[in-house]
Every structure is written in structure tokens, then in C-alpha cells.
Design a protein around this motif. Structure first.
Motif, mmCIF file in Angstrom:
data_model
loop_
_atom_site.group_PDB
_atom_site.id
_atom_site.type_symbol
_atom_site.label_atom_id
_atom_site.label_comp_id
_atom_site.label_asym_id
_atom_site.label_seq_id
_atom_site.Cartn_x
_atom_site.Cartn_y
_atom_site.Cartn_z
ATOM 1 N N MET A 1 14.497 29.177 15.132
ATOM 2 C CA MET A 1 13.684 30.322 14.764
ATOM 3 C C MET A 1 13.877 31.460 15.772
ATOM 4 O O MET A 1 14.329 31.251 16.887
ATOM 5 N N ALA A 2 13.502 32.659 15.361
ATOM 6 C CA ALA A 2 13.609 33.836 16.208
ATOM 7 C C ALA A 2 12.545 34.834 15.775
ATOM 8 O O ALA A 2 11.853 34.625 14.782
ATOM 9 N N LEU A 3 12.426 35.922 16.527
ATOM 10 C CA LEU A 3 11.514 36.990 16.170
ATOM 11 C C LEU A 3 12.294 38.171 15.604
ATOM 12 O O LEU A 3 13.321 38.581 16.153
ATOM 13 N N GLN A 4 11.795 38.713 14.495
ATOM 14 C CA GLN A 4 12.354 39.916 13.892
ATOM 15 C C GLN A 4 11.516 41.104 14.362
ATOM 16 O O GLN A 4 10.282 41.102 14.231
ATOM 17 N N LEU A 5 12.177 42.137 14.910
ATOM 18 C CA LEU A 5 11.500 43.348 15.359
ATOM 19 C C LEU A 5 11.924 44.503 14.466
ATOM 20 O O LEU A 5 13.111 44.632 14.126
ATOM 21 N N ASN A 6 10.962 45.351 14.081
ATOM 22 C CA ASN A 6 11.219 46.337 13.030
ATOM 23 C C ASN A 6 11.790 47.667 13.506
ATOM 24 O O ASN A 6 12.180 48.504 12.700
ATOM 25 N N GLY A 7 11.813 47.919 14.807
ATOM 26 C CA GLY A 7 12.414 49.148 15.315
ATOM 27 C C GLY A 7 11.485 50.338 15.352
ATOM 28 O O GLY A 7 11.887 51.431 15.784
ATOM 29 N N THR A 8 10.242 50.156 14.925
ATOM 30 C CA THR A 8 9.291 51.268 14.933
ATOM 31 C C THR A 8 7.999 50.944 15.678
ATOM 32 O O THR A 8 7.444 51.798 16.371
ATOM 33 N N THR A 9 7.516 49.712 15.544
ATOM 34 C CA THR A 9 6.262 49.337 16.212
ATOM 35 C C THR A 9 6.347 47.978 16.911
ATOM 36 O O THR A 9 5.435 47.616 17.647
ATOM 37 N N SER A 10 7.411 47.220 16.691
ATOM 38 C CA SER A 10 7.502 45.860 17.222
ATOM 39 C C SER A 10 7.832 45.850 18.708
ATOM 40 O O SER A 10 8.693 46.607 19.172
ATOM 41 N N VAL A 11 7.176 44.956 19.441
ATOM 42 C CA VAL A 11 7.462 44.767 20.855
ATOM 43 C C VAL A 11 6.884 43.432 21.291
ATOM 44 O O VAL A 11 5.905 42.955 20.712
ATOM 45 N N VAL A 12 7.511 42.818 22.282
ATOM 46 C CA VAL A 12 6.963 41.623 22.924
ATOM 47 C C VAL A 12 6.795 41.944 24.403
ATOM 48 O O VAL A 12 7.746 42.360 25.063
ATOM 49 N N SER A 13 5.593 41.760 24.917
ATOM 50 C CA SER A 13 5.310 41.995 26.330
ATOM 51 C C SER A 13 5.003 40.673 27.015
ATOM 52 O O SER A 13 4.160 39.912 26.546
ATOM 53 N N HIS A 89 24.369 37.160 18.714
ATOM 54 C CA HIS A 89 25.276 36.888 19.827
ATOM 55 C C HIS A 89 24.449 36.596 21.068
ATOM 56 O O HIS A 89 23.342 37.112 21.228
ATOM 57 N N HIS A 90 25.007 35.768 21.938
ATOM 58 C CA HIS A 90 24.332 35.468 23.186
ATOM 59 C C HIS A 90 24.624 36.583 24.183
ATOM 60 O O HIS A 90 25.787 36.909 24.458
ATOM 61 N N GLN A 212 14.533 32.702 10.549
ATOM 62 C CA GLN A 212 15.579 31.770 10.963
ATOM 63 C C GLN A 212 16.380 32.395 12.093
ATOM 64 O O GLN A 212 16.810 33.542 12.002
ATOM 65 N N GLY A 213 16.572 31.638 13.165
ATOM 66 C CA GLY A 213 17.208 32.192 14.346
ATOM 67 C C GLY A 213 18.583 31.619 14.615
ATOM 68 O O GLY A 213 19.200 31.014 13.732
ATOM 69 N N PRO A 214 19.073 31.786 15.837
ATOM 70 C CA PRO A 214 20.427 31.348 16.188
ATOM 71 C C PRO A 214 20.576 29.842 16.066
ATOM 72 O O PRO A 214 19.671 29.071 16.382
ATOM 73 N N ASN A 215 21.717 29.415 15.603
ATOM 74 C CA ASN A 215 21.997 27.992 15.370
ATOM 75 C C ASN A 215 22.531 27.355 16.646
ATOM 76 O O ASN A 215 23.727 27.154 16.811
ATOM 77 N N VAL A 216 21.593 27.098 17.573
ATOM 78 C CA VAL A 216 21.942 26.482 18.847
ATOM 79 C C VAL A 216 21.135 25.207 18.980
ATOM 80 O O VAL A 216 19.925 25.208 18.831
#
Length: 220
Positions: A1-13, A89-90, A212-216
């Protein structure tokens, strides 16, 4: 899994990582897909900075996410074409103030491979100027220039990883323990991703979605 950020309001602090205030070395690794056509000029992948490209570090992409810049204070690494496509990509960024030259002090890696800069702007310092109480952010900087993209498996160390260690990180989910400051896989919550390093730096995510995130594979 991963986080999708929308480019306008998304952020993780992840709050103020005090070990990254005026560091002499650090490493940040994560899986990301940032060239989705929605990237603003100088949109931030991750940052800890008290001002625009000074007093801290800021890692940004522009030109639709293809070009890549890394600012350490006001000095910078430039690469015209860093991300080749829209896949995950890593990304690894290693700062080592003890390095003899700019290319030794600041290295950027894609999928475990060192990608030399096209040029450096200014001289990469031996010590990053303090960013004070500024938070470590993913997907934004203090200027509110947001990055659209997918982000997963964030790992931060208060030391400079070697070429071999970066390659290991590109093929493993669990971080190498020595000096680990933050490990947030971004696979457990769209609002409160946890820190599994034991250092108590959980994230506060705004306007993010689990996808769905990177396949690692775990366990490496």
C-alpha cells in the motif's frame, strides 16, 4: 500500500525531527511516482526547511515531475531528467557533510543506482543550517507548493548510508537499523501513518488516500 497525494491540499507531516536540525549527515529513502503531469513548478517531495531553499533541506521536482532538484540550504543538486516514467521508483537522497566535494556530500539514487548531477548550484555545505522547529513534510514545503503523486515506505536515518546500503534499501521494506530515525511504510492509515522505528515520529496526513503501492516484499 501507499499514500496518494492530490497536489493541491495533500501533505504528511511527521513533526519536528530534531535530529535533522543542523545535521552533518542524513539519508532519506522512499518509493514514489511524481511525474503524473500535475506537479507544480518546484513542488516538494519532502522537506524540512524554515524558509525557501535556505535553513534546511528541500527536495523538489518540476517540469511535470521529471526534473529533480535537491536544496541543502541555498546550494543545490540539479538533474534535468531524473524520473523516466510514471511508475513507482525508489528514491534515495544522502547528505554527508564530511565529503570532499559536492558530488561526495550530496548523492541522489534512483532504484539503488547513484544518478550524478548535471550540475551543482553553489557549494554543498558541511553542516545544514538549522531549520528550527520546522516539520519534516512529505508532499509539501513551507511555501505550500504541493506535489501530486504516490508515496510509500518512507525511511529516514541520521547518518549517510553507503552505496551498498542504498541498494539494499531499494530491494527491502524493512530499514537497516543503525541510525534509523523514522520508518513509516504508509500502508496502515490515510490519516495517521505510524512510525515503526521506535522514535515516536508518526505522521499526520491531510487529504491523502490509501492505494496499491510499490511491489516490494517484506522481510528483506
Amino acid at each position: 500500500m501507499a499514500l496518494q497525494l492530490n497536489g493541491t491540499t495533500s501533505v504528511v507531516s511527521h513533526g519536528d525531527l530534531q535530529s535533522l536540525d543542523a545535521p552533518t549527515a542524513f539519508t532519506v529513502c522512499l518509493w514514489c511516482a511524481v511525474n503524473e503531469g500535475a506537479a507544480s513548478v518546484n513542488a516538494s517531495i519532502f522537506s524540512k526547511t524554515a524558509s525557501a531553499a535556505t535553513n534546511g533541506f528541500c527536495h523538489i521536482a518540476n517540469n511535470g515531475g521529471i526534473a529533480f532538484k535537491v536544496f541543502i540550504d541555498s546550494a543545490a543538486y540539479f538533474k534535468t531528467s531524473f524520473f523516466p516514467d510514471t511508475a513507482e521508483h525508489h528514491l534515495g537522497v544522502v547528505f554527508n557533510g564530511a565529503g570532499a566535494a559536492d558530488a561526495d556530500r550530496l548523492k541522489c539514487y534512483r532504484d539503488g543506482v547513484n544518478i550524478p548531477a548535471d550540475a551543482f548550484g553553489g557549494t554543498i555545505p558541511a553542516v545544514v543550517s538549522t531549520s528550527g522547529a520546522a516539520a519534516f513534510l512529505v508532499g509539501n514545503t513551507n511555501l505550500n507548493v504541493f506535489m501530486a503523486g504516490r508515496f510509500g515506505l518512507l525511511k529516514v536515518w541520521a547518518r549517510a548510508l553507503s552505496d551498498r546500503e542504498i541498494l539494499t534499501e531499494a530491494n527491502s521494506t524493512r530499514p537497516q537499523a543503525t541510525g534509523a530515525l523514522l520508518w513509516s511504510p504508509y500502508d496502515d492509515s490515510a490519516t495517521a501513518p505510524q512510525d515503526y522505528s521506535g522514535n515516536q515520529h508518526p505522521g499526520a496526513a491531510t487529504a491523502c488516500a490509501l492505494i496499491q503501492g510499490p511491489n516490494v516484499a517484506y522481510g528483506g
